[in-house]
Design a protein around this motif. Structure first.
Motif, mmCIF file in Angstrom:
data_model
loop_
_atom_site.group_PDB
_atom_site.id
_atom_site.type_symbol
_atom_site.label_atom_id
_atom_site.label_comp_id
_atom_site.label_asym_id
_atom_site.label_seq_id
_atom_site.Cartn_x
_atom_site.Cartn_y
_atom_site.Cartn_z
ATOM 1 N N TYR A 116 0.843 -1.194 0.000
ATOM 2 C CA TYR A 116 0.000 0.000 0.000
ATOM 3 C C TYR A 116 0.883 1.249 0.000
ATOM 4 C CZ TYR A 116 -3.847 -3.082 1.431
ATOM 5 O OH TYR A 116 -4.793 -4.072 1.498
ATOM 6 N N GLN A 117 0.280 2.373 -0.320
ATOM 7 C CA GLN A 117 0.977 3.644 -0.133
ATOM 8 C C GLN A 117 1.409 3.768 1.328
ATOM 9 O OE1 GLN A 117 -1.097 7.176 -1.388
ATOM 10 N NE2 GLN A 117 -1.756 6.270 -3.337
ATOM 11 N N GLN A 118 2.581 4.366 1.548
ATOM 12 C CA GLN A 118 3.106 4.559 2.890
ATOM 13 C C GLN A 118 3.073 6.041 3.255
ATOM 14 O OE1 GLN A 118 4.095 1.710 4.806
ATOM 15 N NE2 GLN A 118 2.950 0.879 3.062
ATOM 16 N N GLU A 119 3.254 6.303 4.554
ATOM 17 C CA GLU A 119 3.294 7.688 5.012
ATOM 18 C C GLU A 119 4.660 8.296 4.729
ATOM 19 O OE1 GLU A 119 4.373 5.116 8.580
ATOM 20 O OE2 GLU A 119 2.997 5.046 6.880
ATOM 21 N N GLY A 120 4.678 9.608 4.545
ATOM 22 C CA GLY A 120 5.926 10.312 4.282
ATOM 23 C C GLY A 120 5.777 11.251 3.101
ATOM 24 N N GLU A 121 6.459 12.377 3.169
ATOM 25 C CA GLU A 121 6.339 13.387 2.111
ATOM 26 C C GLU A 121 6.878 12.886 0.779
ATOM 27 O OE1 GLU A 121 7.167 18.187 1.496
ATOM 28 O OE2 GLU A 121 7.763 17.163 3.355
#
Length: 566
Positions: free
Chosen positions: A422-427
């Motif tokens: 899945y998409q992960q957190e972070g800029e």
């Protein structure tokens, strides 16, 4: 019945109920619950109940200034608030302050206090009340408030700096604005007050720096109401007291225009990030913004909040709903218009019958969800493709476990799952609008999503929104893989509606108002599952999770689906 009459009817009923209800003090175990279990609800329910009572009685005294009985009820609530152990929520508290040991107390010779959102708001509320109702409350209550605001808020603020002073989100405007407002009301020494207001103005600059020039609020609509509201409450008082006009900043005007750019229809909103699916405009606040900037759209009064005392019992917005409401101003439906907030990475297309919204951005926004490429589709008074919005706030919601909550994770959004990732957190996980073409019949949006995933690939999301008599969204994800993954799943979050399979290549969703989902059954295997999450109110909220699994993975894949409103 007019808006004002509806508001006063509700206030009267609440005031009668509050007078009859017995209030219990917050016991020790309830206070310690957040520290031991991470749960906030029990403490905050009692904390906010006290402020709902105080705000309600204060509003009644504003409407009926000669009612000595109401004044007495308000005095008692103020007295109880002044005697609270802390005005800060345990979830926000620095335990080295409120829970300092005896040795530290001996060194400091005074109690220390954390200044959070609610401690600052409480100071603002009490300072404004004793100023507004000067001569109507017992003089000792006025003195008690001045002492408590000074030791709990002004003193810690003068002795140290707080993290929120450099924040670029609602904490800066709410904490800073509340302290500034309280100082305007209570601090008579001009030099002392100017010192505080100078720092507060710097904090307001930090708050504004969190917005792009397009004025979009990526925290979500209610955080726009909250954070920008307190910015305006303070700015209004500052302009009157010090002749400093924060509204002259061009960015402030663009932020003021954000409200009309985030509604789908009626009370349905684009609820990216921590926001509910429905919300009501604050009509008094909107009237005030319209007076500052005539371009601010006036919504239909029937959409406005009539329960002006919110779930936290906030005084500042409630009293201004009454003060700033202008019965001579007439509203209308949200404009049939498109809004492309390029820097905030939000696109909305709205007409009378249907609306479509999509976001790009990155995965380290304020109140972030892992949702680059997320869609919302609304038509004929029904939400079809939805955003789950905010979950229930507790300790884990704001720590390293945040993305275990489905409403925050990519799993709870209409974005792909590649090789089970899945998409992960972070800029660094981001998307970009490459093209936005707008026309009378069709809008075309192209988003680069490659950087939203760690995989070595190219991913473009193309959305063709045909907003005609029967609106249709053509959805195309184009993948170019360097190394083909083992699995690819297109995931969509639907409203909790009945559905049925239709002919092998179509799913019909809804009853009287329906949406057809068309797919190529030769390449995609669909599955539908009804799930729930715990929403911001602590209630189960159901939705349909549709997963379309790719049957044959190639180096280049064009995933095409059609969502047709019928």
């Amino acid at each position: 019945m007019s808006w004002r009459k509806q508001v006063l009817k509700k206030l009267r009923a609440d005031a009668v109920r509050f007078e009859q209800e017995k209030v219990t003090e917050i016991d020790f175990r309830t206070y310690r619950e957040f520290m031991t279990t991470g749960e906030r609800e029990a403490y905050e329910k009692q904390y906010f109940y006290r402020r709902k009572r105080a705000t309600t009685f204060g509003l009644m005294l504003y409407e009926f200034p000669d009612d000595k009985h109401v004044a007495s009820l308000l005095e008692n609530e103020i007295w109880q608030i002044c005697n609270e152990f802390t005005w800060c929520l345990p979830a926000h508290m620095d335990q080295n302050r409120e829970e300092q040991n005896y040795q530290k107390y001996q060194q400091m010779k005074h109690l220390a206090y954390t200044v959070d959102l609610f401690a600052a708001e409480t100071a603002f509320m009490l300072a404004e009340m004793i100023t507004m109702f000067k001569g109507k409350l017992d003089p000792f209550i006025e003195e008690k408030v001045a002492i408590e605001v000074d030791r709990r808020v002004f003193t810690p603020f003068k002795q140290e700096t707080f993290h929120w002073e450099r924040a670029t989100h609602n904490w800066a405007s709410v904490c800073g604005g509340s302290i500034g407002a309280a100082a305007i009301y209570l601090i008579e020494n001009k030099e002392e007050r100017r010192t505080i207001l100078t720092r507060v103005n710097q904090t307001m600059n930090s708050y504004l720096s969190g917005f792009y020039q397009d004025g979009g609020c990526t925290e979500g609509y209610l955080y726009w109401q909250y954070g920008f509201g307190f910015f305006c409450y303070y700015a209004d008082l500052l302009k009157k007291a010090e002749q400093i006009n924060l509204f002259l900043d061009p960015k402030v005007k663009q932020i003021a225009l954000f409200q009309e750019k985030i509604f789908l229809s009626g009370n349905h909103i684009v609820n990216f990030s921590d926001a509910p699916a429905q919300a009501a405009p604050q009509i008094g606040f909107t009237h005030y913004l319209h007076q500052q900037f005539l371009e601010v759209h006036l919504p239909d009064e029937d959409l406005a909040q009539t329960n002006i005392v919110d779930h936290c019992g906030r005084w500042a917005p409630a009293i201004r709903e009454l003060q700033w409401y202008d019965a001579s101003l007439k509203g209308s439906d949200w404009p049939e218009q498109n809004y492309y907030l390029k820097e905030s990475a939000i696109f909305l297309s709205r007409n009378k019958k249907s609306c479509f919204a999509v976001k790009a951005g990155h995965n380290q926004e304020p109140h972030n969800h892992n949702d680059v490429g997320q869609l919302i589709l609304y038509g004929k008074n029904q939400l079809f493709l939805r955003d789950l919005g905010a979950g229930q706030y507790n300790k884990d919601y704001f720590n390293h476990n945040r993305y275990q909550f489905i409403c925050n994770s990519a799993e709870g959004h209409s974005v792909p799952v590649i090789d089970g990732i899945y998409q992960q957190e972070g800029e660094e996980y981001r998307g970009e609008f490459l093209k936005v073409e707008q026309a009378d019949a069709t809008d075309r949006v192209l988003i680069e999503l490659s950087q939203a995933y760690p995989n070595d690939m190219r991913l473009l999301r193309e959305l063709n929104w045909m907003h005609t008599e029967q609106s249709e969204l053509q959805f195309i994800d184009t993948y170019q893989f360097t190394d083909s993954p083992e699995s690819l799943v297109e995931s969509f979050i639907l409203a909790d509606l009945p559905y049925k399979w239709y002919e092998d290549k179509c799913i019909l969703v809804g009853d009287e108002v329906s949406m057809e989902i068309h797919y190529d059954s030769d390449f995609w295997q669909p599955a539908m599952e009804r799930k729930y999450f715990i929403n911001h109110s602590g209630e189960k909220e159901w939705f349909i999770h549709m997963l379309l699994t790719c049957k044959s993975i190639q180096p280049v894949i064009e995933a095409e689906f059609r969502f047709k409103l019928i």
